[in-house]
Structures are given as C-alpha cells and as structure tokens.
Design a protein around this motif. Structure first.
Motif, PDB file in Angstrom:
ATOM      1  N   GLU A   1       0.845  -1.185   0.000  1.00  9.33           N
ATOM      2  CA  GLU A   1       0.000   0.000   0.000  1.00  9.33           C
ATOM      3  C   GLU A   1       0.880   1.235   0.000  1.00  9.33           C
ATOM      4  N   HIS A   2       0.579   2.231  -0.822  1.00  4.79           N
ATOM      5  CA  HIS A   2       1.268   3.523  -0.796  1.00  4.79           C
ATOM      6  C   HIS A   2       0.545   4.401   0.218  1.00  4.79           C
ATOM      7  N   ARG A   3       1.275   4.869   1.225  1.00  4.12           N
ATOM      8  CA  ARG A   3       0.608   5.670   2.243  1.00  4.12           C
ATOM      9  C   ARG A   3       1.633   6.452   3.051  1.00  4.12           C
ATOM     10  N   GLU A   4       1.144   7.243   4.019  1.00  5.36           N
ATOM     11  CA  GLU A   4       2.026   8.016   4.887  1.00  5.36           C
ATOM     12  C   GLU A   4       2.717   7.092   5.888  1.00  5.36           C
ATOM     13  N   VAL A   5       3.755   7.632   6.550  1.00  5.31           N
ATOM     14  CA  VAL A   5       4.528   6.870   7.533  1.00  5.31           C
ATOM     15  C   VAL A   5       4.234   7.432   8.920  1.00  5.31           C
ATOM     16  N   PRO A   6       3.813   6.614   9.867  1.00  5.31           N
ATOM     17  CA  PRO A   6       3.518   7.132  11.209  1.00  5.31           C
ATOM     18  C   PRO A   6       4.692   7.910  11.789  1.00  5.31           C
ATOM     19  N   GLY A   7       4.396   9.085  12.337  1.00  2.00           N
ATOM     20  CA  GLY A   7       5.415   9.910  12.974  1.00  2.00           C
ATOM     21  C   GLY A   7       6.161  10.825  12.039  1.00  2.00           C
ATOM     22  N   HIS A   8       5.992  10.645  10.741  1.00  3.26           N
ATOM     23  CA  HIS A   8       6.686  11.469   9.756  1.00  3.26           C
ATOM     24  C   HIS A   8       5.740  12.527   9.199  1.00  3.26           C
ATOM     25  N   ASP A   9       6.285  13.399   8.362  1.00  2.00           N
ATOM     26  CA  ASP A   9       5.484  14.449   7.762  1.00  2.00           C
ATOM     27  C   ASP A   9       4.345  13.832   6.943  1.00  2.00           C
ATOM     28  N   LEU A  10       3.202  14.498   6.942  1.00  2.00           N
ATOM     29  CA  LEU A  10       2.040  13.948   6.247  1.00  2.00           C
ATOM     30  C   LEU A  10       2.287  13.796   4.751  1.00  2.00           C
ATOM     31  N   ASP A  11       3.206  14.573   4.201  1.00  2.00           N
ATOM     32  CA  ASP A  11       3.520  14.464   2.779  1.00  2.00           C
ATOM     33  C   ASP A  11       4.576  13.396   2.489  1.00  2.00           C
ATOM     34  N   GLN A  12       5.129  12.802   3.529  1.00  2.00           N
ATOM     35  CA  GLN A  12       6.113  11.734   3.327  1.00  2.00           C
ATOM     36  C   GLN A  12       5.367  10.444   3.003  1.00  2.00           C
ATOM     37  N   ARG A  13       5.508   9.991   1.762  1.00  2.00           N
ATOM     38  CA  ARG A  13       4.840   8.767   1.327  1.00  2.00           C
ATOM     39  C   ARG A  13       5.838   7.624   1.286  1.00  2.00           C
TER      40      ARG A  13
ATOM     41  N   GLU B   1       8.832   4.717  14.321  1.00  2.00           N
ATOM     42  CA  GLU B   1       9.148   4.126  13.020  1.00  2.00           C
ATOM     43  C   GLU B   1       9.962   5.135  12.206  1.00  2.00           C
ATOM     44  N   ILE B   2      11.144   5.480  12.738  1.00  2.00           N
ATOM     45  CA  ILE B   2      12.002   6.482  12.092  1.00  2.00           C
ATOM     46  C   ILE B   2      12.727   5.841  10.912  1.00  2.00           C
ATOM     47  N   MET B   3      12.589   6.452   9.753  1.00  2.00           N
ATOM     48  CA  MET B   3      13.178   5.877   8.545  1.00  2.00           C
ATOM     49  C   MET B   3      14.678   6.143   8.493  1.00  2.00           C
ATOM     50  N   GLN B   4      15.429   5.068   8.243  1.00  2.00           N
ATOM     51  CA  GLN B   4      16.881   5.149   8.096  1.00  2.00           C
ATOM     52  C   GLN B   4      17.252   5.147   6.616  1.00  2.00           C
ATOM     53  N   SER B   5      18.403   5.716   6.323  1.00  2.00           N
ATOM     54  CA  SER B   5      18.890   5.744   4.944  1.00  2.00           C
ATOM     55  C   SER B   5      19.907   4.639   4.713  1.00  2.00           C
ATOM     56  N   VAL B   6      19.834   4.061   3.527  1.00  2.00           N
ATOM     57  CA  VAL B   6      20.782   3.036   3.085  1.00  2.00           C
ATOM     58  C   VAL B   6      21.404   3.541   1.789  1.00  2.00           C
ATOM     59  N   ARG B   7      22.720   3.441   1.681  1.00  2.00           N
ATOM     60  CA  ARG B   7      23.419   3.933   0.494  1.00  2.00           C
ATOM     61  C   ARG B   7      24.312   2.822  -0.052  1.00  2.00           C
ATOM     62  N   LEU B   8      24.054   2.393  -1.276  1.00  2.00           N
ATOM     63  CA  LEU B   8      24.762   1.275  -1.884  1.00  2.00           C
ATOM     64  C   LEU B   8      25.489   1.761  -3.134  1.00  2.00           C
ATOM     65  N   PRO B   9      26.778   1.487  -3.293  1.00  2.00           N
ATOM     66  CA  PRO B   9      27.488   1.860  -4.525  1.00  2.00           C
ATOM     67  C   PRO B   9      26.942   1.094  -5.726  1.00  2.00           C
ATOM     68  N   MET B  10      26.772   1.775  -6.832  1.00  2.00           N
ATOM     69  CA  MET B  10      26.304   1.109  -8.048  1.00  2.00           C
ATOM     70  C   MET B  10      27.286   0.016  -8.476  1.00  2.00           C
ATOM     71  N   SER B  11      28.545   0.201  -8.120  1.00  2.00           N
ATOM     72  CA  SER B  11      29.555  -0.783  -8.504  1.00  2.00           C
ATOM     73  C   SER B  11      29.368  -2.114  -7.805  1.00  2.00           C
ATOM     74  N   ASP B  12      28.526  -2.155  -6.781  1.00  2.00           N
ATOM     75  CA  ASP B  12      28.275  -3.419  -6.091  1.00  2.00           C
ATOM     76  C   ASP B  12      27.366  -4.352  -6.888  1.00  2.00           C
ATOM     77  N   PHE B  13      26.741  -3.835  -7.947  1.00  2.00           N
ATOM     78  CA  PHE B  13      25.754  -4.623  -8.686  1.00  2.00           C
ATOM     79  C   PHE B  13      26.342  -5.051 -10.028  1.00  2.00           C
ATOM     80  N   THR B  14      26.949  -6.224 -10.072  1.00  2.00           N
ATOM     81  CA  THR B  14      27.497  -6.736 -11.327  1.00  2.00           C
ATOM     82  C   THR B  14      26.345  -7.174 -12.232  1.00  2.00           C
TER      83      THR B  14
END
Length: 702
Positions: A419-431, A519-532
């Motif tokens: 389901e596409h929806r808001e995230v509890p505790g986050h800004d109402l525009d954060q989908r 339910e605080i959203m964390q960021s994940v950052r993956l190098p494109m070079s990791d995807f052969t």
C-alpha cells in the motif's frame, strides 16, 4: 560476538546494549578531540524592554553566555545556541526542581527560588567549539518567552525565538563593527574579527524550530532583518536536538544549509519525534541551491532533557527495547558526549576556513560513527547528500496510487501486501510503500519501474543508489533484524547481482517508550559498482526481494517495513565501500517505568468563563481552567485539551504552574456537549480524563 564480549556486557548491565565487533571498512573521524586554544567565558545582558521586533507586548531581554578562544588569529566563525521551553525559576539543589514561571513576566523569582540557567546547559559543546577557534553564544530566553503566553499563530513562541536569534546576531554585529558595547561579553581584541559569513545555529526543542525560523526570517528580505544587522549574515549550518515542528502557522525548513536533527529515542517530552519532519520535506525537494546535506541522527537510549546539562531532572525514567543512557536526576555524561560529537561534527565540517568536510561523514550511513559515539549506543541515521535533481535523481517516492511509479509506469509486486501511504510519525507528505510478507521467498518482491517494459534510462553517471526504510510497528519481535535483497533491473528484464540489506544496515526496532514506538526511517546507500551485471546505461527498475528468513518469535515470521525515497546520487563521499555498521545489540528487553514522580501531574476542571476578547485568539473566546494541587510540567510539546474530538493547543500557565488555561473560540465552545469528557495531555506523560465538561464551575463574562 565472542564469549568474552558477551560476558563483559553482562557484567555492566543485564539490559546493556552490547557492542558487536564492527565490520566497518571506513569510520567517520572524531570531531570532539581537544582543540588547540585555551578558552574563556563571558556574559552580556542588556536591560529588559518591550521589543516588538521580538515579541509584542512582553518584556524580553538580550542576555547570553559567551565562549571564545584565546590566542587565535584571523576571522572567527559564530555559533549561537538556544534552549527549549522550561519554567524560569527553580528551587532546591541536586536536583533543582524548575516549577515556577514568575521570571517570565516579572524578571524576579520568588523567595527560595533561583533563575533557571537553561542557557548554560550547552557548556559541553560551546567550550570545545571555542577551543577549536569558534565564538559560541548561548542565548537566555527566560524573560517573556520560556513559559510565556502565545497567540494562535505562534503557539510555541518559536517565531519569537527566531527573532531573538536575529536580535542577538544584530547586537553581536553592531559590537563587532564598534557601534555598541556588550559589557562583559568579549575582550576588545576580538572586536572586528567575528565572521558573520560563517554562522551556525543550534537549537534544543522549541529552540530548534526557532533556529529554522531565524534562518527563514533573515532569508526573506521583506522582514527587514537584512537591513537591521550591519554585517551580511550567512547561516551555513543548523543543528537541532529533539526539536518541535509545526508550533507556528508557518512551516519552516532549512534549504541551503547543512542541517541535522538529533532524535532522542527515549524522548518523554517531544514524544512524537516530530523533528524528523523537516528532513522528510527536504529530502526530495530537488531544487536546493546550494545543495547541502540533510540528516537525522536517532540516538537509542537518550531522553529529551539531558541534552541540556542545566536541566537536572529527567522527563521520563525508562525506555522500551533500548537501554537508558540517563538516570532520573543530574544529567547524562553519555548524552553530552554524543551531543558534543555531533554538534562539533556539523559545525567543524561546515564553518570557517579550516572546515573539514570529512566530519560530515558522522551523519552519512556509509560510514561507521567514531568510537566516541559507536561505543556508547546505537544511532540510526537518515541522510541525503544533496537535495538537487542534478545530483540526486528520485527514482520512486510512492507519491502515486498503489502500484504506480511516480513517473506513471506500473510497478510489479508479487507475494506481498502493498500500500502507498504516509509513515507514522513522519510528515504527512512523506509517502512510502507499506510492505508486509509472510515468509522468505524469491517470489515475494516489489519491483519499482521508471519506464515501460523493454525500455530503460541512462544512470551511468550516478554513483550510488539510496533509499529510506523503517520497520513497521506490527513486527512481533522488535529485537530481531529484518533482511531482504536488492537488485537492479535492466531494460530487457534481466537482473543484476543482488546485495543483502544486512551488508549495509541492521534493520531492527522500532524502539521507543511505553507511550510510543518510533518508526524512524533510516537511509541506506549502496554503490552502483556493487551490482554486477547491471546495464547502467539502460536501467528500468530496482527490485526488492523478500527472500531472507527473518527469525523472530517463529522460525520465519516474515516482515513488515516502510520503504521510500529510492534515489540515484551523482556523488558519494566515501573512502572505501560502505560498511555494514553494527551497533550495540540488546541482550534483553528493557521496559522500565514510564514517568518519574516529579513529572506526574494530576489536574481537575476549574472554571469556564467567556471573555470579550482573547489575547491569544484576538476575538471573543471561552477560557477553561485546569487546576492542580501540585504543579503541571512545563514542556516543549504543547499541552492539549480534547473535548469530544475538539482539541485546543492554545494555553497559558499561571506563574506557579498550578493552573493551565486553555482557550477556545466561543463558537467552538457552544458546539460542545456539556456531558462530554475533558481530556488533558502534557508531553508523553499520559492522558488524564478530567470528567465531563459540565463539572467545571461557570464564571461570569469578563
């Protein structure tokens, strides 16, 4: 974890978050090492006055503690601090209990009370900044603002706090130019050296929204502050701690600055952790100039009050699924250590000729935090390097109806609930995509597509893929970890190699207090070079496959997450591949009592009276008094009064804090059923049912 490590953790505490051996390949540098300069302190304090440019109709005063380096040469960056909301008079010692607000209105505390020194509560960061060559100014907001009465357009008086920031910058600039004196503030040899092109703001709680207000007021040429301040001011960094958001009629963000929000995960005051909302609004803005990093920094085990060392009692006495870093009284050295490191990371990474951008890696989840943080507790980080479409391309933000990519193409989903929806505790525009699955399977996946089948787009100039993720509250075992795999999808439908989330992030929780899990959203950052096998010149999509068993209370209880802000970045500040950052892991659930005795409150309905014209509402109104034999806590979160679905956040304290007066419009009040219950909430300290409205005594008009 080796047996000796577990044993050492067990000796420290049964509830300790025990450090795992880190597999980090790169670690952010420690910005809190001792600086090269000796330091000194001063104080300037001007006479109280009614200053309509700060606050109409109320006395305020320009009063600050100053910290500065000795023996430095050249221009000096300026960092201004501001505390949150607190009673302005306290009594007793070790701890001092702040329970009276006489100073707010009169400038005098009652016999047996002292002025609450909230502005001195940032010594732990201000003095180290001075040792590195900065001037730090910590602003006193006791007169007229803390514990003060506000109007409906500025419920928390955070616009007033923003203008007080600017008033101090004005006086500092005038002193620097030789136009005025600030007795006791600085030695003469610093005059002319304060650099207002290198300014940072630090705000705790309501002071955080005040910092954003100050930045926006100055940026708006129509407010007149650019003309009032002799020097041209450039605010390059804003650091907030447990800040509020939305206590005024204006939304304040911090576009164009390096901005970070520290979120105390055991916050018993601003228990919504609403300070994450500006990040939600800014992370996908796409047009920021100049683009600057934005980050959230969620600290496990931290409370709200003890990031101010002058506040001597905790607003809460326990956490859920995380070990408290604080006792009930007299502060937390561990929280100050983390506050010092993160404040210095942002300021030393941004301000002055010696700014080191690598200090900003403290906020970047591609790096392990330095030991000064990582060996104390876990931190969960949200991060965007540059919210500008030329540098960060938004692939999917789930802003369209469920199943449709933001570019209008169909996403693919199988074996999951979506389901596409808001995230509890986050800004109402954060989908976000709200995803759940019942067990590990290669046939359970979400594939987000930004082209039609058979087509792709060129992302060969991008270096990383990033997304934000949080576990849902419905997880059965909050101490287990959730894992899944990520792969890139070529235009012909073929998949690249996949990478596991757990190679980059330990996704657990949500943790919080007895009042709320976050339910605080964390960021994940993956190098494109990791995807052969990925054809970056012709890429169609990203596939998230839920094919990893997630043992919880059963062998594989599936999982439930929020996923959003899938983006490709043109650059990434990293020395090596991103590391899986392993933080302390709970050995046992920690669920402690919810509130210390000094924070409990008990109110009862007092009187109801009509007023011809409310100062707060500016029109005919009804005031409802709530009274207590003890005192009501003065918090940064706004007290709320709810009656049959109608809520008022417009209130004021009596000077002895034993009475709270809420204001409703006359029409609102007349629409109420007198048999409806009146419910009071102050911060996270529970909801108290005060009984039917009809029990309140009726007073005559005034």
């Amino acid at each position: 974890m080796p047996p000796y490590a577990r044993h050492a953790c067990a000796l420290r505490s049964l509830l300790l978050l025990c450090p795992l051996l880190s597999t980090a390949l790169a670690q952010a540098p420690d910005p809190s090492t001792p600086g090269p300069y000796a330091t000194a302190r001063g104080e300037y304090r001007l006479d109280a006055e009614i200053d309509p440019l700060v606050l109409e109709g109320q006395f305020t005063e320009v009063w600050a503690e100053t910290y500065y380096p000795l023996g430095s040469t050249g221009p000096i960056p300026v960092v201004a601090f501001m505390p949150g909301n607190r009673p302005t008079c306290g009594s007793g010692s070790e701890p001092r209990f702040d329970t009276n607000c006489d100073y707010t209105e009169t400038g005098i505390c009652p016999d047996g009370f002292v002025v609450t020194p909230s502005h001195q509560g940032f010594d732990y960061a201000a003095e180290p900044l001075a040792a590195w060559g900065y001037v730090a100014v910590s602003i006193n907001t006791n007169r007229g603002i803390s514990c003060g009465s506000a109007g409906a357009d500025d419920l928390g008086l955070n616009k007033a706090r923003g203008r007080m920031f600017l008033r101090h910058l004005q006086r500092l600039s005038e002193w620097n130019a030789g136009l005025i004196e600030l007795p006791g503030g600085f030695p003469e040899e610093l005059r002319g050296r304060l650099d207002f092109q290198q300014v940072g703001l630090v705000g705790h709680s309501r002071g955080g929204e005040g910092a954003r207000a100050a930045y926006n007021f100055y940026s708006d040429s129509s407010t007149g502050w650019q003309e009032r301040i002799p020097a041209s001011v450039s605010v390059k960094a804003i650091f907030e701690i447990g800040a509020v958001d939305g206590q005024t009629d204006t939304t304040f963000d911090a576009a164009g600055t390096a901005w970070a929000q520290l979120l105390p995960m055991c916050d018993g005051d601003v228990f919504t952790l609403e300070g994450v909302r500006p990040l939600d609004r800014m992370v996908g803005a796409g047009a920021e100039r100049p683009p600057r990093m934005k980050a959230s920094f969620a600290v496990w085990g931290a409370n709200h009050n003890f990031f101010n060392s002058a506040w001597e009692t905790s607003e809460i006495s326990g956490c859920v699924d995380q070990t408290p870093l604080f006792p009930d009284i007299m502060g937390s050295a561990e929280q100050q250590q983390i506050g010092r490191a993160t404040i210095l990371a942002l300021m030393r990474g941004t301000l002055g000729p010696d700014a080191r951008a690598d200090f900003l890696r403290n906020f970047n989840p591609a790096y392990a935090p330095p030991a000064v943080i990582g060996e104390v507790t876990r931190v969960d980080r949200g991060f965007v390097d540059a919210p500008n479409r030329r540098l960060e391309v938004v692939f999917e933000d789930f802003s369209q109806p469920t199943g449709t990519n933001r570019y209008g193409f169909a996403n693919d989903a199988k074996g999951i609930t979506l389901e596409h929806r808001e995230v509890p505790g986050h800004d109402l525009d954060q989908r976000a995509a709200r995803i759940s699955w019942n067990g590990a399977s290669p046939e359970a996946y979400l594939q987000v597509n930004w082209t039609s089948p058979g087509a792709g787009r060129d992302v060969s100039r991008r270096r990383t893929i990033s997304f934000r993720v949080a576990r849902q509250f419905q997880q059965l075992d909050y101490l287990s970890s959730t894992d899944f795999t990520v792969a890139l999808v070529n235009a012909d439908g073929s998949l690249s190699s996949s990478r596991r989330l757990s190679d980059y992030l330990d996704l657990t929780g949500p943790v919080g207090t007895l009042f709320r899990r976050h339910e605080i959203m964390q960021s994940v950052r993956l190098p494109m070079s990791d995807f052969t096998g990925a054809d970056l010149s012709n890429l169609r999509g990203v596939r998230f496959t839920f094919d990893v068993a997630n043992p919880g209370l059963s062998d594989d209880d599936g999982g439930a997450i929020h996923l959003s802000n899938v983006q490709f970045a043109a650059r990434m500040d990293r020395a090596t591949q991103p590391a899986k950052v392993q933080f302390p892991e709970p050995t046992q659930r920690a669920a402690l009592s919810s509130t210390p005795p000094q924070a409990r409150f008990s109110g009862r309905l007092g009187s109801v009276r009509e007023v011809q014209r409310s100062v707060q509402l500016g029109r005919e109104a009804v005031e409802i008094d709530i009274v207590s034999e003890g005192v009501f806590p003065v918090t940064d979160a706004l007290p709320t009064l709810s009656i049959a679905g109608l809520t008022s956040r417009v209130s004021r304290y009596s000077s002895d804090t034993k009475r709270l007066t809420f204001v409703l419009s006359r029409d609102e009040f007349r629409s109420l059923d007198a048999t409806a219950d009146v419910v009071l909430q102050i911060g996270a300290m529970g909801r108290q049912n005060l009984g039917p409205l009809a029990q309140a005594s009726q007073h005559t008009k005034r």
